[in-house]
Scaffold this motif. Structure first.
Motif, PDB file in Angstrom:
ATOM      1  N   VAL A   1     -17.367  -4.072  -5.065  1.00  0.00           N
ATOM      2  CA  VAL A   1     -16.408  -3.240  -4.323  1.00  0.00           C
ATOM      3  C   VAL A   1     -15.542  -2.450  -5.303  1.00  0.00           C
ATOM      4  N   ASP A   2     -15.252  -1.195  -4.955  1.00  0.00           N
ATOM      5  CA  ASP A   2     -14.466  -0.311  -5.821  1.00  0.00           C
ATOM      6  C   ASP A   2     -13.014  -0.158  -5.390  1.00  0.00           C
ATOM      7  N   PHE A   3     -12.733  -0.357  -4.099  1.00  0.00           N
ATOM      8  CA  PHE A   3     -11.368  -0.307  -3.563  1.00  0.00           C
ATOM      9  C   PHE A   3     -11.261  -1.361  -2.469  1.00  0.00           C
ATOM     10  N   ILE A   4     -10.070  -1.960  -2.331  1.00  0.00           N
ATOM     11  CA  ILE A   4      -9.796  -2.887  -1.236  1.00  0.00           C
ATOM     12  C   ILE A   4      -8.490  -2.456  -0.580  1.00  0.00           C
ATOM     13  N   ILE A   5      -8.555  -2.186   0.721  1.00  0.00           N
ATOM     14  CA  ILE A   5      -7.363  -1.770   1.472  1.00  0.00           C
ATOM     15  C   ILE A   5      -7.284  -2.619   2.731  1.00  0.00           C
ATOM     16  N   GLY A   6      -6.272  -3.482   2.806  1.00  0.00           N
ATOM     17  CA  GLY A   6      -6.186  -4.456   3.876  1.00  0.00           C
ATOM     18  C   GLY A   6      -5.194  -4.104   4.966  1.00  0.00           C
ATOM     19  N   ALA A   7      -5.309  -4.866   6.062  1.00  0.00           N
ATOM     20  CA  ALA A   7      -4.406  -4.735   7.208  1.00  0.00           C
ATOM     21  C   ALA A   7      -4.257  -6.106   7.855  1.00  0.00           C
ATOM     22  N   HIS A   8      -3.391  -6.176   8.848  1.00  0.00           N
ATOM     23  CA  HIS A   8      -3.151  -7.332   9.726  1.00  0.00           C
ATOM     24  C   HIS A   8      -1.760  -7.948   9.623  1.00  0.00           C
ATOM     25  N   PRO A   9      -1.159  -8.134   8.426  1.00  0.00           N
ATOM     26  CA  PRO A   9       0.125  -8.851   8.371  1.00  0.00           C
ATOM     27  C   PRO A   9       1.296  -8.153   9.061  1.00  0.00           C
ATOM     28  N   HIS A  10       1.135  -6.888   9.488  1.00  0.00           N
ATOM     29  CA  HIS A  10       2.186  -6.118  10.179  1.00  0.00           C
ATOM     30  C   HIS A  10       3.346  -5.727   9.272  1.00  0.00           C
ATOM     31  N   VAL A  11       3.219  -6.024   7.993  1.00  0.00           N
ATOM     32  CA  VAL A  11       4.196  -5.583   6.997  1.00  0.00           C
ATOM     33  C   VAL A  11       3.430  -5.132   5.765  1.00  0.00           C
ATOM     34  N   VAL A  12       4.105  -4.374   4.916  1.00  0.00           N
ATOM     35  CA  VAL A  12       3.525  -3.988   3.633  1.00  0.00           C
ATOM     36  C   VAL A  12       3.443  -5.223   2.735  1.00  0.00           C
ATOM     37  N   GLN A  13       2.298  -5.385   2.084  1.00  0.00           N
ATOM     38  CA  GLN A  13       2.175  -6.433   1.077  1.00  0.00           C
ATOM     39  C   GLN A  13       1.983  -5.798  -0.300  1.00  0.00           C
ATOM     40  N   ASP A  14       2.103  -6.635  -1.315  1.00  0.00           N
ATOM     41  CA  ASP A  14       2.084  -6.156  -2.693  1.00  0.00           C
ATOM     42  C   ASP A  14       0.734  -5.558  -3.083  1.00  0.00           C
ATOM     43  N   PHE A  15       0.743  -4.863  -4.204  1.00  0.00           N
ATOM     44  CA  PHE A  15      -0.419  -4.157  -4.747  1.00  0.00           C
ATOM     45  C   PHE A  15      -0.871  -4.855  -6.021  1.00  0.00           C
ATOM     46  N   ASP A  16      -2.187  -4.846  -6.261  1.00  0.00           N
ATOM     47  CA  ASP A  16      -2.711  -5.493  -7.464  1.00  0.00           C
ATOM     48  C   ASP A  16      -3.898  -4.688  -7.993  1.00  0.00           C
ATOM     49  N   MET A  17      -4.228  -4.929  -9.257  1.00  0.00           N
ATOM     50  CA  MET A  17      -5.448  -4.400  -9.859  1.00  0.00           C
ATOM     51  C   MET A  17      -6.262  -5.597 -10.329  1.00  0.00           C
ATOM     52  N   ILE A  18      -7.488  -5.709  -9.844  1.00  0.00           N
ATOM     53  CA  ILE A  18      -8.381  -6.787 -10.251  1.00  0.00           C
ATOM     54  C   ILE A  18      -9.576  -6.153 -10.954  1.00  0.00           C
ATOM     55  N   ASP A  19      -9.662  -6.344 -12.253  1.00  0.00           N
ATOM     56  CA  ASP A  19     -10.744  -5.740 -13.046  1.00  0.00           C
ATOM     57  C   ASP A  19     -10.874  -4.245 -12.757  1.00  0.00           C
ATOM     58  N   ASN A  20      -9.724  -3.574 -12.778  1.00  0.00           N
ATOM     59  CA  ASN A  20      -9.634  -2.114 -12.569  1.00  0.00           C
ATOM     60  C   ASN A  20      -9.918  -1.675 -11.130  1.00  0.00           C
TER      61      ASN A  20
END
Length: 350
Positions: A234-253
């Motif tokens: 996978v090249d990008f991961i963009i999540g949903a569901h918690p109903h609030v903004v969650q933190d951002f991370d970089m995993i192996d670029n």
């Protein structure tokens, strides 16, 4: 030798025309009972025109605009939480605003049972025929699952694979079909990722419905699954569901946006009105190379009736800082600013 032949042999010409593909993502589009009542005009007429009016240019300017549809289109009676059934008009309005892709894998997709899912799929298929709007995350037979899991799109000479799946559903599935993509079925997720690679997708974007509701930090389970997705291409991961903004991370670029938050809803609890719009830009260079730019994250605010105006309206936060005089109720403006400052600090997303 003709002069034009000589220059053709000596001058270097680009193989491709340089171009940029822009993809934008919004979080949970919800339809609570208060929203249904507010939008109702007469009969089966509903007006959602205020929802995305202030960001409609951003949606239309994107080559691909994606919305997470956290409801069913199960028909009347229309209902809000806990079992959602929204008017078809809402989906058509999103199409009018410029959205191209609807994500349907979420915990509410079976709220109205098998009949509700089947009607939702039929409505999305109709939008595909009439407007070219695609959907992914749910299917009613093997053929449809093969066609939209992952959903592979080609724009501007760039191939994108979208893989949408959910941690689970609130109501039982009832049988083999219809079905939604589920996180727990890693074999099916891995098969979809392999299919994207076999079809030469330039970029694979995972769109999980996951995480702990109302938590600004991602869970260890989310991180473990994100790492597994990255390991599987996978090249990008963009999540949903918690109903609030969650933190951002970089995993192996690989950029990981754990949660965009709500796009539109009637929620007013702490942090639930603040959200993110994520933008991915991919460049195809003149030599044919395809590269992505750093992901862009913009804060938005869902103002409820009596706040910015008398309806529900998504507001680009930074563009409205210092414009409190435009609000019907300054308290909503103050809440937007304090929430924005708090969430930026806690998540580290500027």
């Amino acid at each position: 030798m003709p002069e034009r032949w000589k220059t053709a042999l000596t001058e270097v010409h680009p193989i491709f025309r340089q171009d940029t593909l822009t993809i934008r993502f919004l979080g949970d589009v919800m339809m609570h009972s208060a929203q249904i009542a507010d939008a109702h005009r007469s009969g089966d007429e509903y007006d959602f025109s205020s929802y995305f009016r202030l960001i409609e240019d951003d949606i239309r300017d994107a080559d691909i605009a994606v919305a997470n549809m956290e409801f069913t289109l199960a028909g009347e009676p229309y209902t809000g939480y806990p079992c959602f059934s929204a008017p078809d008009t809402l989906a058509y309005h999103l199409a009018d605003c410029g959205f191209d892709i609807f994500l349907a894998a979420n915990n509410h997709i079976f709220d109205k049972g098998t009949k509700g899912v089947l009607r939702t799929i039929r409505t999305y298929r109709k939008l595909w025929r009439e407007r070219g709007i695609r959907f992914t995350g749910v299917a009613d037979d093997t053929q449809e699952l093969q066609s939209n899991n992952p959903l592979i799109l080609r724009r501007k000479g760039i191939s994108i694979a979208l893989l949408n799946f959910t941690y689970g559903t609130n109501m039982g599935l009832g049988g083999i079909w219809p079905k939604t993509n589920r996180m727990g079925d890693r074999k099916s997720i891995q098969d979809a990722l392999s299919k994207a690679e076999e079809n030469d997708a330039d970029f694979i974007i995972a769109l999980p419905h996951w995480g702990t509701e109302y938590q600004l930090s991602h869970s260890s389970e989310q991180e473990e699954y994100a790492r597994w997705l990255v390991e599987n291409g996978v090249d990008f991961i963009i999540g949903a569901h918690p109903h609030v903004v969650q933190d951002f991370d970089m995993i192996d670029n690989v950029p990981v946006v754990y949660s965009l938050g709500n796009a539109i809803s009637n929620m007013s609890a702490a942090n639930t009105q603040l959200e993110l719009m994520a933008t991915i830009r991919i460049i195809r260079k003149q030599n044919g190379d395809i590269v992505s730019l750093p992901i862009e994250l913009e804060y938005l605010w869902c103002s409820r009736p009596g706040g910015y105006n008398n309806s529900y309206t998504v507001i680009p936060v930074t563009g409205f800082i210092g414009r409190s005089e435009e609000w019907l109720n300054k308290a909503d403006y103050d809440k937007m600013i304090s929430t924005y400052e708090r969430v930026r600090k806690e998540t580290g997303i500027e």
